[in-house]
Scaffold this active site. Structure first.
Site, PDB file in Angstrom:
ATOM      1  N   LYS A 171      -5.988 -11.161  -6.262  1.00 22.40           N
ATOM      2  CA  LYS A 171      -7.155 -11.337  -5.387  1.00 22.40           C
ATOM      3  C   LYS A 171      -8.223 -10.286  -5.666  1.00 22.40           C
ATOM      4  CE  LYS A 171      -5.989  -8.483  -1.421  1.00 22.40           C
ATOM      5  NZ  LYS A 171      -5.933  -8.277  -0.006  1.00 22.40           N
ATOM      6  N   LYS A 192     -11.150  -4.603  -2.725  1.00 21.75           N
ATOM      7  CA  LYS A 192     -11.950  -3.374  -2.726  1.00 21.75           C
ATOM      8  C   LYS A 192     -11.200  -2.253  -3.428  1.00 21.75           C
ATOM      9  CE  LYS A 192     -13.587  -4.594   1.873  1.00 21.75           C
ATOM     10  NZ  LYS A 192     -13.621  -4.254   3.276  1.00 21.75           N
ATOM     11  N   LYS A 246       0.830  -1.210   0.000  1.00 21.42           N
ATOM     12  CA  LYS A 246       0.000   0.000   0.000  1.00 21.42           C
ATOM     13  C   LYS A 246       0.857   1.249   0.000  1.00 21.42           C
ATOM     14  CE  LYS A 246      -4.140  -2.015   1.993  1.00 21.42           C
ATOM     15  NZ  LYS A 246      -5.028  -2.131   3.128  1.00 21.42           N
TER      16      LYS A 246
HETATM   17  P1  TYM Z   1     -10.511  -6.454   5.144  1.00 18.63           P
HETATM   18  O1  TYM Z   1     -11.564  -5.515   5.606  1.00 18.63           O
HETATM   19  O2  TYM Z   1      -9.630  -6.036   4.038  1.00 18.63           O
HETATM   20  O3  TYM Z   1     -11.167  -7.808   4.670  1.00 18.63           O
HETATM   21  C1  TYM Z   1     -12.075  -8.514   5.488  1.00 18.63           C
HETATM   22  C2  TYM Z   1     -11.864  -9.998   5.348  1.00 18.63           C
HETATM   23  O4  TYM Z   1     -12.038 -10.411   3.996  1.00 18.63           O
HETATM   24  C3  TYM Z   1     -10.940 -11.233   3.602  1.00 18.63           C
HETATM   25  N1  TYM Z   1     -10.697 -11.048   2.155  1.00 18.63           N
HETATM   26  C4  TYM Z   1     -10.641 -12.043   1.261  1.00 18.63           C
HETATM   27  N2  TYM Z   1     -10.744 -13.387   1.383  1.00 18.63           N
HETATM   28  C5  TYM Z   1     -10.664 -14.126   0.268  1.00 18.63           C
HETATM   29  N3  TYM Z   1     -10.465 -13.616  -0.965  1.00 18.63           N
HETATM   30  C6  TYM Z   1     -10.347 -12.293  -1.156  1.00 18.63           C
HETATM   31  N4  TYM Z   1     -10.175 -11.796  -2.373  1.00 18.63           N
HETATM   32  C7  TYM Z   1     -10.426 -11.435   0.002  1.00 18.63           C
HETATM   33  N5  TYM Z   1     -10.342 -10.081   0.176  1.00 18.63           N
HETATM   34  C8  TYM Z   1     -10.522  -9.871   1.505  1.00 18.63           C
HETATM   35  C9  TYM Z   1      -9.769 -10.723   4.433  1.00 18.63           C
HETATM   36  O5  TYM Z   1      -8.759 -11.707   4.543  1.00 18.63           O
HETATM   37  C10 TYM Z   1     -10.437 -10.431   5.756  1.00 18.63           C
HETATM   38  O6  TYM Z   1     -10.518 -11.574   6.560  1.00 18.63           O
HETATM   39  N6  TYM Z   1      -6.855  -6.175   8.497  1.00 18.63           N
HETATM   40  C11 TYM Z   1      -8.169  -6.738   8.276  1.00 18.63           C
HETATM   41  C12 TYM Z   1      -9.224  -6.233   9.227  1.00 18.63           C
HETATM   42  C13 TYM Z   1      -8.953  -6.455  10.681  1.00 18.63           C
HETATM   43  C14 TYM Z   1      -8.983  -7.710  11.353  1.00 18.63           C
HETATM   44  C15 TYM Z   1      -8.719  -7.408  12.719  1.00 18.63           C
HETATM   45  C16 TYM Z   1      -9.184  -9.024  10.941  1.00 18.63           C
HETATM   46  C17 TYM Z   1      -8.682  -5.506  11.602  1.00 18.63           C
HETATM   47  N7  TYM Z   1      -8.567  -6.076  12.853  1.00 18.63           N
HETATM   48  C18 TYM Z   1      -8.684  -8.423  13.670  1.00 18.63           C
HETATM   49  C19 TYM Z   1      -9.138 -10.036  11.898  1.00 18.63           C
HETATM   50  C20 TYM Z   1      -8.874  -9.731  13.253  1.00 18.63           C
HETATM   51  C21 TYM Z   1      -8.587  -6.335   6.870  1.00 18.63           C
HETATM   52  O7  TYM Z   1      -8.051  -5.445   6.269  1.00 18.63           O
HETATM   53  O8  TYM Z   1      -9.655  -6.952   6.393  1.00 18.63           O
END
Ligand code: TYM
Length: 332
Positions: A197, A200, A114
């Site tokens: 992948k 968003k 990023k």
């Molecule tokens: P975020 O908001 O980007 O995504 C949420 C969840 O979706 C999963 N994900 C995917 N899984 C499969 N294929 C894809 N293309 C794909 N894109 C997104 C992500 O792996 C995630 O599980 N850092 C985290 C948010 C967070 C978090 C936490 C997660 C903050 N605190 C504590 C677990 C525990 C994030 O950016 O997720």
């Protein structure tokens, strides 16, 4: 026997979650809440690492909570809350920052990707400390399992390292969590660029299936998805990444095995297969979109659900923070 703890979070950075968020993470949240003591949060503080208009952040936070409920996260079975409602996340986040090496944080691939994209002048410090706040989210609840997609593995590894480091320096304080990553669905790829992948922040949304998009748009995106050379509907991630991705999506939503699908589409072309995938996706998502809109229509009821969740979360979070402070030698 006490139930195992689960914690996960999702960022409210967009108007809709996409199919990767659901199949990689939220689907597992729904399964795990049945037999575990589950805590799920919309991580609105993490979303501040991207500059957002205040009205939009508010709207996206509520639409995220509504989508989670519509997807099956049940506030009566789990604790659903907003990260910002619990001040302990920031308090423990600071302690995690003081425990993390600069080099260690610099190695986080999400930060590297990023920050490289936006350049160092436009990269905020919060993006650098993001994984430490994430570690705090997890450790505050003494989580055993963290259901996430493959892209979060490194952050969970860091969380484990930090928990272990703290425990060995200051005495047993945190449960060491484990990432809970399903094989199927852990990485759903972009429909137009099936080796990357679904994300968003993709340059074009043509390859991203959004839960809140209309059935027509989603059907069109699937039908015009990038496929591979040949005609055979067969799972082969190397040779046929596009078809393999669509097979994973179909199988995850329909509950039918990949080999069953391969048999069904033997001798048929990609066109028939894509139409079938479009139908499965649209039938699955349409009621979820409707339910999300219903929930959003009664905003005060939705906010009340989150307040009730926060009250439950706070009990656990404050207990862990007091223990952490004590073990650190902070006068409490
Ligand atoms: P975020 O908001 O980007 O995504 C949420 C969840 O979706 C999963 N994900 C995917 N899984 C499969 N294929 C894809 N293309 C794909 N894109 C997104 C992500 O792996 C995630 O599980 N850092 C985290 C948010 C967070 C978090 C936490 C997660 C903050 N605190 C504590 C677990 C525990 C994030 O950016 O997720």
């Amino acid at each position: 026997m006490t139930r195992k703890r689960v914690l996960s979070g999702i960022q409210p950075t967009h108007d809709s979650f996409h199919l990767g968020n659901y199949l990689g993470a939220v689907k597992q949240w729904v399964e795990l809440q049945k037999e575990h003591d589950a805590f799920y949060c919309v991580v609105d503080l993490h979303a501040l690492t991207v500059e957002t208009d205040p009205a939009l952040l508010r709207k996206r936070t509520l639409v995220s909570a509504a989508q989670l409920i519509a997807l099956g996260v049940d506030p009566d079975k789990c604790t659903l809350f907003l990260q910002s409602h619990i001040a302990e996340h920031n308090q423990l986040g600071w302690i995690m920052e003081c425990l993390t090496g600069f080099g260690e944080a610099s190695r986080m691939t999400q930060f590297k990707d990023k920050s490289q994209k936006s350049g160092s002048d436009r990269t905020v410090v919060g993006l650098f400390t993001y994984p430490m706040l994430q570690a705090a989210d997890i450790l505050l609840y003494q989580a055993d399992l963290v259901p996430v997609g493959e892209d979060q593995r490194q952050h969970i590894e860091l969380t484990r390292d930090l928990a272990g480091r703290f425990n060995s320096r200051y005495g047993a304080t945190f449960q060491i969590p484990e990432a809970y990553i399903m094989k199927a669905g852990a990485k759903i790829n972009d429909l137009q660029d099936p080796t990357s992948k679904m994300s968003k922040s993709a340059a074009s949304m043509q390859g991203v299936i959004e839960i809140m998009d209309s059935p027509e748009i989603n059907a069109k995106k699937i039908k015009s998805s990038m496929t591979d050379t040949g005609r055979e509907v067969r799972f082969d991630e190397k040779e046929k990444p596009g078809i393999s991705n669509l097979l994973t999506i179909h199988s995850s939503l329909s509950g039918r095995s990949i080999s069953e699908l391969e048999n069904e589409f033997e001798g048929k072309g990609y066109g028939d297969f894509k139409s079938a995938v479009a139908e499965v996706v649209v039938d699955y998502l349409a009621p979820i979109r409707t339910r999300t809109l219903e929930l959003l229509a009664d905003e005060s009821a939705l906010v009340e659900i989150l307040r009730v969740g926060a009250a439950k979360a706070r009990v656990v979070a404050s207990e862990t923070l007091v223990k952490t402070y004590k073990n650190l030698g902070i006068v409490t």
